[in-house]
Design a protein around this motif. Structure first.
Motif, PDB file in Angstrom:
ATOM      1  N   ARG A 161       0.884  -1.163   0.000  1.00 58.32           N
ATOM      2  CA  ARG A 161       0.000   0.000   0.000  1.00 58.32           C
ATOM      3  C   ARG A 161       0.924   1.215   0.000  1.00 58.32           C
ATOM      4  NH1 ARG A 161      -2.546  -0.374   4.626  1.00 58.32           N
ATOM      5  NH2 ARG A 161      -4.139  -1.746   3.801  1.00 58.32           N
ATOM      6  N   VAL A 162       0.945   1.931  -1.102  1.00 54.92           N
ATOM      7  CA  VAL A 162       1.885   3.030  -1.287  1.00 54.92           C
ATOM      8  C   VAL A 162       1.496   4.207  -0.403  1.00 54.92           C
ATOM      9  CG1 VAL A 162       2.853   4.652  -2.962  1.00 54.92           C
ATOM     10  CG2 VAL A 162       2.338   2.296  -3.655  1.00 54.92           C
ATOM     11  N   GLU A 163       2.458   4.672   0.380  1.00 53.76           N
ATOM     12  CA  GLU A 163       2.262   5.862   1.205  1.00 53.76           C
ATOM     13  C   GLU A 163       2.981   7.060   0.607  1.00 53.76           C
ATOM     14  OE1 GLU A 163       3.639   4.622   5.048  1.00 53.76           O
ATOM     15  OE2 GLU A 163       1.902   3.340   5.381  1.00 53.76           O
ATOM     16  N   LYS A 164       4.101   6.812  -0.068  1.00 53.78           N
ATOM     17  CA  LYS A 164       4.886   7.909  -0.616  1.00 53.78           C
ATOM     18  C   LYS A 164       5.706   7.423  -1.804  1.00 53.78           C
ATOM     19  CE  LYS A 164       8.200  11.422   0.822  1.00 53.78           C
ATOM     20  NZ  LYS A 164       8.998  11.936   1.953  1.00 53.78           N
ATOM     21  N   VAL A 165       5.709   8.222  -2.864  1.00 50.78           N
ATOM     22  CA  VAL A 165       6.585   7.993  -4.011  1.00 50.78           C
ATOM     23  C   VAL A 165       7.782   8.915  -3.815  1.00 50.78           C
ATOM     24  CG1 VAL A 165       6.806   8.108  -6.515  1.00 50.78           C
ATOM     25  CG2 VAL A 165       4.617   7.443  -5.490  1.00 50.78           C
ATOM     26  N   ARG A 166       8.974   8.350  -3.762  1.00 50.64           N
ATOM     27  CA  ARG A 166      10.189   9.121  -3.486  1.00 50.64           C
ATOM     28  C   ARG A 166      10.764   9.678  -4.790  1.00 50.64           C
ATOM     29  NH1 ARG A 166      13.117   8.367   1.251  1.00 50.64           N
ATOM     30  NH2 ARG A 166      14.200  10.149   0.334  1.00 50.64           N
ATOM     31  N   ASP A 167      10.182  10.773  -5.261  1.00 48.28           N
ATOM     32  CA  ASP A 167      10.654  11.407  -6.497  1.00 48.28           C
ATOM     33  C   ASP A 167      12.093  11.890  -6.361  1.00 48.28           C
ATOM     34  OD1 ASP A 167       8.253  11.049  -7.940  1.00 48.28           O
ATOM     35  OD2 ASP A 167       7.387  12.811  -6.974  1.00 48.28           O
ATOM     36  N   ASP A 168      12.496  12.249  -5.138  1.00 47.89           N
ATOM     37  CA  ASP A 168      13.861  12.739  -4.920  1.00 47.89           C
ATOM     38  C   ASP A 168      14.911  11.666  -5.199  1.00 47.89           C
ATOM     39  OD1 ASP A 168      12.810  11.402  -2.621  1.00 47.89           O
ATOM     40  OD2 ASP A 168      14.368  12.275  -1.368  1.00 47.89           O
ATOM     41  N   LEU A 169      14.578  10.402  -4.997  1.00 46.59           N
ATOM     42  CA  LEU A 169      15.497   9.304  -5.273  1.00 46.59           C
ATOM     43  C   LEU A 169      15.234   8.641  -6.622  1.00 46.59           C
ATOM     44  CD1 LEU A 169      15.532   7.533  -1.793  1.00 46.59           C
ATOM     45  CD2 LEU A 169      17.261   9.051  -2.733  1.00 46.59           C
ATOM     46  N   SER A 170      14.005   8.622  -7.051  1.00 48.60           N
ATOM     47  CA  SER A 170      13.626   7.911  -8.270  1.00 48.60           C
ATOM     48  C   SER A 170      14.305   8.460  -9.512  1.00 48.60           C
ATOM     49  CB  SER A 170      12.103   7.950  -8.448  1.00 48.60           C
ATOM     50  OG  SER A 170      11.479   7.311  -7.354  1.00 48.60           O
ATOM     51  N   GLY A 171      14.642   9.736  -9.517  1.00 49.11           N
ATOM     52  CA  GLY A 171      15.274  10.352 -10.676  1.00 49.11           C
ATOM     53  C   GLY A 171      16.632   9.772 -11.018  1.00 49.11           C
ATOM     54  N   PHE A 172      17.231   9.039 -10.088  1.00 57.70           N
ATOM     55  CA  PHE A 172      18.539   8.437 -10.331  1.00 57.70           C
ATOM     56  C   PHE A 172      18.449   7.082 -11.022  1.00 57.70           C
ATOM     57  CE2 PHE A 172      19.246  11.236  -6.645  1.00 57.70           C
ATOM     58  CZ  PHE A 172      20.261  12.025  -7.160  1.00 57.70           C
ATOM     59  N   TYR A 173      17.244   6.551 -11.191  1.00 61.96           N
ATOM     60  CA  TYR A 173      17.051   5.211 -11.730  1.00 61.96           C
ATOM     61  C   TYR A 173      16.128   5.260 -12.942  1.00 61.96           C
ATOM     62  CZ  TYR A 173      18.832   4.007  -7.131  1.00 61.96           C
ATOM     63  OH  TYR A 173      19.601   3.920  -6.010  1.00 61.96           O
ATOM     64  N   GLU A 174      16.580   4.735 -14.049  1.00 62.94           N
ATOM     65  CA  GLU A 174      15.755   4.711 -15.262  1.00 62.94           C
ATOM     66  C   GLU A 174      14.813   3.512 -15.215  1.00 62.94           C
ATOM     67  OE1 GLU A 174      16.349   4.293 -20.031  1.00 62.94           O
ATOM     68  OE2 GLU A 174      17.878   5.354 -18.882  1.00 62.94           O
ATOM     69  N   GLY A 175      13.518   3.780 -15.323  1.00 61.39           N
ATOM     70  CA  GLY A 175      12.522   2.709 -15.343  1.00 61.39           C
ATOM     71  C   GLY A 175      12.170   2.148 -13.983  1.00 61.39           C
TER      72      GLY A 175
END
Length: 74
Positions: free
Chosen positions: A27-41
């Protein structure tokens, strides 16, 4: 799109940094956009791990492969 409140299913091999190689229900509480930008896909998520029947199992963070995620409940 993955949003807070979604329950997602991640098959084995589609998620990392959380433990055993099994299907992850989260159950997603937070999408970590600050970290996700370092990973493609892939995207970093925080949330409540769930058993197949929906029983909460504890909070965790996971790096998941977006194209392999299935939203179970929006």
């Amino acid at each position: 799109m993955i949003d807070a409140g979604n329950v997602i299913e991640c098959p084995p091999g589609s998620w990392k940094f959380t433990g055993a190689p099994h299907t992850l229900f989260l159950r997603v509480e937070k999408v970590r956009d600050d970290l996700s930008g370092f990973y493609e896909g892939e995207v970093w998520l925080e949330g409540q791990q769930l058993a197949r029947d929906g029983t909460p199992l504890g909070r965790l963070q996971a790096l998941v492969t977006v194209e392999r995620i299935r939203v179970v409940r929006p």
